[in-house]
Design an enzyme around this catalytic site. Structure first.
Site, PDB file in Angstrom:
ATOM      1  CG  ASP A 177     -70.142 -23.576  23.807  1.00 28.78           C
ATOM      2  OD1 ASP A 177     -71.060 -23.287  24.593  1.00 28.78           O
ATOM      3  OD2 ASP A 177     -68.943 -23.304  24.001  1.00 28.78           O
ATOM      4  CD  GLU A 212     -80.652 -13.773  48.726  1.00 34.59           C
ATOM      5  OE1 GLU A 212     -81.732 -13.141  48.782  1.00 34.59           O
ATOM      6  OE2 GLU A 212     -79.656 -13.488  49.427  1.00 34.59           O
ATOM      7  CB  SER A 232     -83.216  -6.393  55.962  1.00 39.05           C
ATOM      8  OG  SER A 232     -83.352  -5.581  57.083  1.00 39.05           O
ATOM      9  CG  LEU A 233     -86.151 -11.302  56.675  1.00 39.37           C
ATOM     10  CD1 LEU A 233     -85.854 -12.757  56.381  1.00 39.37           C
ATOM     11  CD2 LEU A 233     -87.639 -11.120  56.956  1.00 39.37           C
ATOM     12  CE  LYS A 239     -89.831 -15.855  53.798  1.00 36.48           C
ATOM     13  NZ  LYS A 239     -89.737 -15.997  52.344  1.00 36.48           N
ATOM     14  CE  LYS A 297     -81.058 -14.169  56.276  1.00 30.93           C
ATOM     15  NZ  LYS A 297     -79.960 -13.708  55.475  1.00 30.93           N
ATOM     16  CB  CYS A 329     -38.643 -25.272  48.825  1.00 34.77           C
ATOM     17  SG  CYS A 329     -37.137 -26.221  48.557  1.00 34.77           S
ATOM     18  CB  CYS A 382     -36.813 -25.818  52.318  1.00 34.16           C
ATOM     19  SG  CYS A 382     -37.856 -27.279  52.152  1.00 34.16           S
ATOM     20  CG  ASP A 437     -67.969 -25.919  29.402  1.00 36.25           C
ATOM     21  OD1 ASP A 437     -67.274 -25.093  29.982  1.00 36.25           O
ATOM     22  OD2 ASP A 437     -68.766 -26.666  29.999  1.00 36.25           O
ATOM     23  CB  CYS A 440     -37.124 -30.312  48.139  1.00 33.06           C
ATOM     24  SG  CYS A 440     -38.133 -29.981  49.571  1.00 33.06           S
ATOM     25  NE  ARG A 499     -82.715  -5.126  51.256  1.00 31.10           N
ATOM     26  CZ  ARG A 499     -82.087  -4.327  52.097  1.00 31.10           C
ATOM     27  NH1 ARG A 499     -80.876  -3.911  51.829  1.00 31.10           N
ATOM     28  NH2 ARG A 499     -82.675  -3.925  53.210  1.00 31.10           N
ATOM     29  CB  CYS A 501     -34.265 -29.824  51.124  1.00 29.73           C
ATOM     30  SG  CYS A 501     -34.844 -28.349  50.277  1.00 29.73           S
ATOM     31  CE  LYS A 557     -77.778 -13.719  58.913  1.00 27.33           C
ATOM     32  NZ  LYS A 557     -76.676 -12.913  59.162  1.00 27.33           N
TER      33      LYS A 557
HETATM   34  S1  IVH Z   1     -87.899 -13.175  52.757  1.00 26.44           S
HETATM   35  C1  IVH Z   1     -89.983  -9.272  53.617  1.00 26.44           C
HETATM   36  N1  IVH Z   1     -86.817 -15.523  52.316  1.00 26.44           N
HETATM   37  O1  IVH Z   1     -82.280 -12.503  53.459  1.00 26.44           O
HETATM   38  C2  IVH Z   1     -89.366 -10.594  53.366  1.00 26.44           C
HETATM   39  N2  IVH Z   1     -85.372 -13.645  52.414  1.00 26.44           N
HETATM   40  O2  IVH Z   1     -82.364  -9.945  55.641  1.00 26.44           O
HETATM   41  C3  IVH Z   1     -88.064 -10.463  52.801  1.00 26.44           C
HETATM   42  N3  IVH Z   1     -83.016 -14.166  51.987  1.00 26.44           N
HETATM   43  O3  IVH Z   1     -82.790  -9.427  51.945  1.00 26.44           O
HETATM   44  C4  IVH Z   1     -87.200 -11.582  52.610  1.00 26.44           C
HETATM   45  N4  IVH Z   1     -83.290 -16.325  51.670  1.00 26.44           N
HETATM   46  O4  IVH Z   1     -81.970 -11.294  50.472  1.00 26.44           O
HETATM   47  C5  IVH Z   1     -86.590 -14.204  52.475  1.00 26.44           C
HETATM   48  N5  IVH Z   1     -86.032 -17.662  51.893  1.00 26.44           N
HETATM   49  C6  IVH Z   1     -85.803 -16.355  52.051  1.00 26.44           C
HETATM   50  C7  IVH Z   1     -84.508 -15.804  51.946  1.00 26.44           C
HETATM   51  C8  IVH Z   1     -84.331 -14.435  52.147  1.00 26.44           C
HETATM   52  C9  IVH Z   1     -82.417 -15.328  51.696  1.00 26.44           C
HETATM   53  C10 IVH Z   1     -82.308 -12.872  52.127  1.00 26.44           C
HETATM   54  C11 IVH Z   1     -82.932 -11.753  51.379  1.00 26.44           C
HETATM   55  C12 IVH Z   1     -83.187 -10.664  52.402  1.00 26.44           C
HETATM   56  C13 IVH Z   1     -82.363 -11.112  53.563  1.00 26.44           C
HETATM   57  C14 IVH Z   1     -83.068 -10.791  54.869  1.00 26.44           C
END
Ligand code: IVH
Length: 666
Positions: free
Chosen positions: A35, A170, A80-81, A285, A113, A421, A403, A31, A427, A134, A406, A309
């Site tokens: 620096d 992300e 979200s997804l 997607k 993800k 201990c 312990c 580091d 020990c 978000r 011991c 997931k």
């Molecule tokens: S696409 C409309 N791609 O997962 C499309 N999301 O519940 C929106 N995430 O809030 C997201 N990796 O924070 C997408 N390769 C990826 C991702 C990703 C992580 C997170 C993201 C989102 C949540 C989905």
């Protein structure tokens, strides 16, 4: 080399180091060296403002204080997804897509993800204007200054970038950086953080972006929004984003069949632990933008994407008994011994219970049926109890009071998670552990003497502490099982070689509670020899950088024990390095080579003479007055205003005592 080339090389160099540190998590320089390079770049940039570059690594560390975050309404809500957890659910998603499009002619892009927090980046004419969290999906916080500290994020994009561009992605923390952060916290006596995602999210909400800069974050972009409709599909947009300089993961794939998708998932489910950061699934997607439009959105999520997931696999089994391990420092770790059960291809027989609080939290009884899970970690953990199967007459697990090795009464200090201990010198696992620790690589590096041999030598009554190592004779080792003459001689030679290992490593090797490798370095540098350290009181110890009360107390306690005093005397007699190499003329490093440093003012940690000594022993020169030839002004308190003015006028970097000490690694 002309200035322009030198600048460009320095910038490239630093970028490579950023990449090594933040992306690969494998830094190739310290580091301090980093620096130093950065300071050199900053100094040069100050001298030659005509070569200003907004994307220079020097522009990436923040220092702006935000009192509170302004909020911003997302131009498009951040949805979200939908989640799926198994093949069937995924196939149902695919059926919905096929039905929605009325054709089977479509392809998916599969991505990782990332387990962090999502961010929306607004670029105008290729320049980062805003970074928004978000939030609730509709409105988020503007955290631009904090996001700008991310070294892999480009604030200025290159090439033909749309005038208005929103890039979503992300933000996350690499596991190595997370572990480093936790190590530092433990050294300071602070509580460890739970996981990288929490830290990343907490970090982004810090008020001071200088604090954010100290905690390395990283980013992957996975979604591009632009109004010029330049792209036919997602894959193309990601490729363009990469060319503009945005960081897009390459671990993505176009999959035209569900089988390809399932393969991708399988591959990454197996490989995810090889990544340096956490992922919690795969995102699938639809690639084509027209098809996405046709599919549209539900109130919560797009119909064209879904996440799969990964499972954290669980199994249930019976708790046979709780046993207790005693570590080198006497720390007690309870271990659950289980009826063997298959989990993710391995047989699980044991799970760590961490400490007494964990047993209490679970409310564990004897012979309970428990759930064990294997998540990102290698060691499985108990996540719960199957209460339906509990025998109503079963009794709660009683934590041990003495312990197991011991029989000494255990202690638990305030603020500490573990019992320990206190019988440090009597020990067995502590004695063996301490000798083993002394021989390890970061300490005295006696590689020829293995951990097992040490344990055997202890059991045979030959080794009882570190100092005994230096009285060891080849004949004593040769008598042991599987030990030939050659191995015995190698061990003796290895021990002999350890006499040249520098003081700070020996000090670390002593295994004083809370004195890790870095703390040992600081103590060695501050006290120079073991006698001065042994005589130091808590007050004096606490003045040393990074030494808090807990460490100071532990050091004082260690040296006040007469048995430790005798042992250290024996190490001294044996010729082990118990003082710093104090040859004043010896060059410690060349890190200041070619640099002229002017010293001015009063300093708190070192005298002026000592500072001059440090400049010369690191290859630098002390300057007598400020001129254009001065590279740095090392400024203490009460420095004359005229000097300061002159330095500012000549744009000479002014560094504090702390910065200087960091530069020379004291
Ligand atoms: S696409 C409309 N791609 O997962 C499309 N999301 O519940 C929106 N995430 O809030 C997201 N990796 O924070 C997408 N390769 C990826 C991702 C990703 C992580 C997170 C993201 C989102 C949540 C989905």
């Amino acid at each position: 080399m002309d200035v322009k080339n030198k600048l460009s090389q320095l910038r490239k160099n630093l970028e490579q180091h950023n990449y090594n540190y933040y992306v690969k998590a494998e830094p190739t320089i310290s580091d301090t060296e980093y620096d130093f390079l950065m300071k050199e770049l900053e100094a040069m940039e100050a001298d030659y403002p005509e070569y200003y570059d907004a994307d220079s690594p020097s522009q990436k560390v923040g220092g702006v204080i935000n009192k509170s975050f302004e909020s911003f309404q997302h131009l498009n809500p951040m949805l979200s997804l939908g989640n799926t957890y198994n093949e069937d659910e995924l196939k149902e998603f695919d059926k919905r897509v096929e039905k929605g499009l009325g054709t089977n002619q479509y392809e998916y892009v599969c991505e990782l993800k990332f387990d962090g927090l999502s961010i929306s980046l607004h670029y105008e004419n290729g320049i980062l204007e805003k970074a928004v969290t978000r939030g609730d999906g509709v409105k988020g916080d503007i955290v631009t200054d904090n996001v700008k500290t991310i070294k892999t994020l480009k604030t200025h994009l290159k090439g033909d970038v749309p005038n208005k561009l929103e890039a979503r992605g992300e933000i996350f923390m690499h596991r190595a950086a997370f572990n480093r952060l936790n190590e530092q916290r433990v050294a300071k006596g602070d509580k460890e953080y739970a996981n990288p995602r929490n830290v990343a999210s907490g970090t982004l909400k810090q008020q001071d972006s200088a604090d954010v800069a100290k905690r390395p974050l990283d980013i992957f972009i996975y979604h591009i929004i632009e109004k010029e409709n330049r792209f036919e599909n997602h894959w193309q947009s990601l490729a363009a984003a990469r060319n503009w300089g945005l960081k897009v993961s390459t671990d993505a794939k176009i999959c035209s069949t569900m089988n390809d998708v399932l393969d991708f998932i399988q591959v990454w489910d197996n490989k995810r632990h090889e990544l340096g950061y956490d992922i919690d699934g795969v995102v699938i997607k639809v690639n084509d933008f027209h098809q996405r439009e046709e599919l549209g959105f539900t109130a919560k999520s797009p119909r064209w994407a879904i996440s799969f997931k990964f499972k954290t696999l669980a199994a249930s089994t019976e708790l046979v008994e709780v046993t207790y391990q005693v570590g080198r420092t006497g720390s007690i770790t309870p271990v659950a011994n289980l009826e063997p059960v298959q989990l993710l291809g391995t047989t699980v027989k044991r799970a760590s219970l961490h400490n007494f609080d964990e047993i209490e939290r679970l409310g564990l009884h004897k012979n309970d049926v428990v759930f064990v899970e294997k998540g990102g970690e290698i060691i499985p953990k108990i996540t719960g109890i199957n209460f339906e199967k509990r025998n109503p007459n079963s009794i709660p697990i009683q934590y041990i009071t003495h312990c197991p090795e011991c029989n000494t009464l255990l202690v638990r200090e305030e603020g500490e998670a573990n019992h320990y201990c206190p019988n440090e010198l009597g020990c067995p696992p502590q004695i063996i552990g301490k000798i083993q620790h002394f021989t390890h690589r970061k300490a005295c590096d006696i590689q020829s003497l293995g951990d097992e041999t040490i344990a055997t030598l202890y059991r045979e009554g030959i080794l009882t502490n570190i100092a005994d190592l230096y009285d060891l004779k080849a004949e004593q080792i040769m008598g042991l099982e599987r030990m030939g003459e050659k191995s015995a001689e190698n061990i003796i030679e290895g021990i002999f070689q350890s006499k040249v290992v520098p003081f700070d490593k020996v000090l670390f090797g002593l295994g004083i509670r809370y004195v890790g490798a870095t703390v040992a370095q600081k103590l060695a540098a501050a006290y120079k020899n073991i006698d001065a350290l042994a005589n130091a009181n808590i007050e004096s110890l606490e003045k040393v950088d990074e030494i808090g009360t807990r460490i100071a107390q532990s050091v004082v306690e260690y040296f006040s024990d007469p048995l430790n005093q005798v042992m250290i005397q024996r190490l001294k007699t044996a010729g082990v390095q118990l003082e710093m190499d104090v040859d004043a003329n010896q060059l410690v490093s060349t890190i200041l080579e070619g640099k002229t440093i002017v010293i001015s003012g009063v300093f708190s940690q070192y005298s002026r003479d000592e500072l001059v000594q440090m400049i010369t022993s690191n290859g630098g020169k002390k300057g007598s007055s400020i001129s254009s030839k001065t590279d740095f002004l090392l400024a203490g308190d009460k420095m004359g205003p005229s000097k300061l003015e002159k330095a500012e006028k000549l744009e000479i970097p002014i560094i504090s005592e702390e910065t200087f000490l960091e530069m020379v690694q004291v």
